[in-house]
Motif scaffolding. Structure first.
Motif, PDB file in Angstrom:
ATOM      1  N   ALA A 152      35.625  32.429  29.907  1.00 26.53           N
ATOM      2  CA  ALA A 152      35.164  33.687  29.903  1.00 26.53           C
ATOM      3  C   ALA A 152      34.399  33.754  31.631  1.00 26.53           C
ATOM      4  O   ALA A 152      34.482  34.774  31.976  1.00 26.53           O
ATOM      5  CB  ALA A 152      34.148  33.977  29.185  1.00 26.53           C
ATOM      6  N   GLU A 153      33.820  32.818  31.877  1.00 28.74           N
ATOM      7  CA  GLU A 153      33.214  32.764  33.296  1.00 28.74           C
ATOM      8  C   GLU A 153      34.150  33.031  34.406  1.00 28.74           C
ATOM      9  O   GLU A 153      34.212  33.552  35.342  1.00 28.74           O
ATOM     10  CB  GLU A 153      32.302  31.531  33.317  1.00 28.74           C
ATOM     11  CG  GLU A 153      31.110  31.392  32.806  1.00 28.74           C
ATOM     12  CD  GLU A 153      30.323  30.109  32.904  1.00 28.74           C
ATOM     13  OE1 GLU A 153      30.932  29.651  33.893  1.00 28.74           O
ATOM     14  OE2 GLU A 153      29.379  29.763  32.215  1.00 28.74           O
ATOM     15  N   GLU A 154      35.281  32.382  34.147  1.00 26.11           N
ATOM     16  CA  GLU A 154      36.251  32.390  35.212  1.00 26.11           C
ATOM     17  C   GLU A 154      37.163  33.591  35.102  1.00 26.11           C
ATOM     18  O   GLU A 154      37.431  34.211  36.248  1.00 26.11           O
ATOM     19  CB  GLU A 154      37.512  31.330  34.990  1.00 26.11           C
ATOM     20  CG  GLU A 154      38.557  31.156  35.596  1.00 26.11           C
ATOM     21  CD  GLU A 154      38.221  31.184  37.172  1.00 26.11           C
ATOM     22  OE1 GLU A 154      39.120  31.556  38.219  1.00 26.11           O
ATOM     23  OE2 GLU A 154      37.136  30.445  37.495  1.00 26.11           O
ATOM     24  N   LEU A 155      37.309  34.246  34.093  1.00 28.24           N
ATOM     25  CA  LEU A 155      38.006  35.480  34.148  1.00 28.24           C
ATOM     26  C   LEU A 155      37.154  36.705  34.402  1.00 28.24           C
ATOM     27  O   LEU A 155      37.584  37.714  35.142  1.00 28.24           O
ATOM     28  CB  LEU A 155      38.431  35.778  32.650  1.00 28.24           C
ATOM     29  CG  LEU A 155      39.577  35.007  31.927  1.00 28.24           C
ATOM     30  CD1 LEU A 155      39.785  35.371  30.571  1.00 28.24           C
ATOM     31  CD2 LEU A 155      40.894  35.127  32.820  1.00 28.24           C
ATOM     32  N   THR A 156      35.753  36.597  34.229  1.00 28.85           N
ATOM     33  CA  THR A 156      34.978  37.470  34.831  1.00 28.85           C
ATOM     34  C   THR A 156      34.300  37.461  36.241  1.00 28.85           C
ATOM     35  O   THR A 156      33.441  38.151  36.819  1.00 28.85           O
ATOM     36  CB  THR A 156      33.656  37.821  33.635  1.00 28.85           C
ATOM     37  OG1 THR A 156      32.898  36.460  33.672  1.00 28.85           O
ATOM     38  CG2 THR A 156      34.367  38.206  32.541  1.00 28.85           C
ATOM     39  N   ALA A 157      34.413  36.112  36.671  1.00 27.74           N
ATOM     40  CA  ALA A 157      33.974  35.932  38.168  1.00 27.74           C
ATOM     41  C   ALA A 157      34.684  36.785  39.253  1.00 27.74           C
ATOM     42  O   ALA A 157      35.920  37.039  39.076  1.00 27.74           O
ATOM     43  CB  ALA A 157      34.245  34.540  38.365  1.00 27.74           C
TER      44      ALA A 157
END
Length: 109
Positions: free
Chosen positions: A102-107
């Motif tokens: 989730a962090e990677e997709l929303t960064a």
């Protein structure tokens, strides 16, 4: 990413993790057929999150409705060869947890 459509039961909770990062998540129900994809907002989504590779046949159907989203496969199982080329990101939950994905997709990149 502002919106994601999740198909599959999402047993690891990637949809919830995305919501915690401010993404609006909707779910295509049942077999994620054309009607359920439209009902879930596929025409305006930024990502199609596939959590059940048995529903990978929904990817080309979704692409007919919107060719601008990213396909994310988050499953312990292998994605069928025909859908592999459409997948922008394929992750095994044993390798990366939902929070990291989730962090990677929303960064911002």
């Amino acid at each position: 990413m502002d919106h994601a459509v999740v198909i599959g039961s999402d047993p690891d909770g990637l949809g919830e993790a995305l919501e915690e990062h401010g993404v609006t998540v909707s779910r295509a129900t049942g077999t994620a057929d054309r009607d359920s994809l439209v009902d879930a907002g596929i025409e305006e989504t930024d990502a199609l999150v596939v959590t059940d590779v048995g529903l990978a046949t929904s990817i080309p159907v979704a692409r007919e409705l919107n060719d601008r989203f990213r396909v994310v496969v988050y499953s312990h199982d292998s994605i069928p060869e025909f859908a592999r080329a459409s997948a922008g990101l394929v992750v095994d939950p044993d390798l990366l947890d939902v929070e990291t994905v989730a962090e990677e997709l929303t960064a911002e990149h």
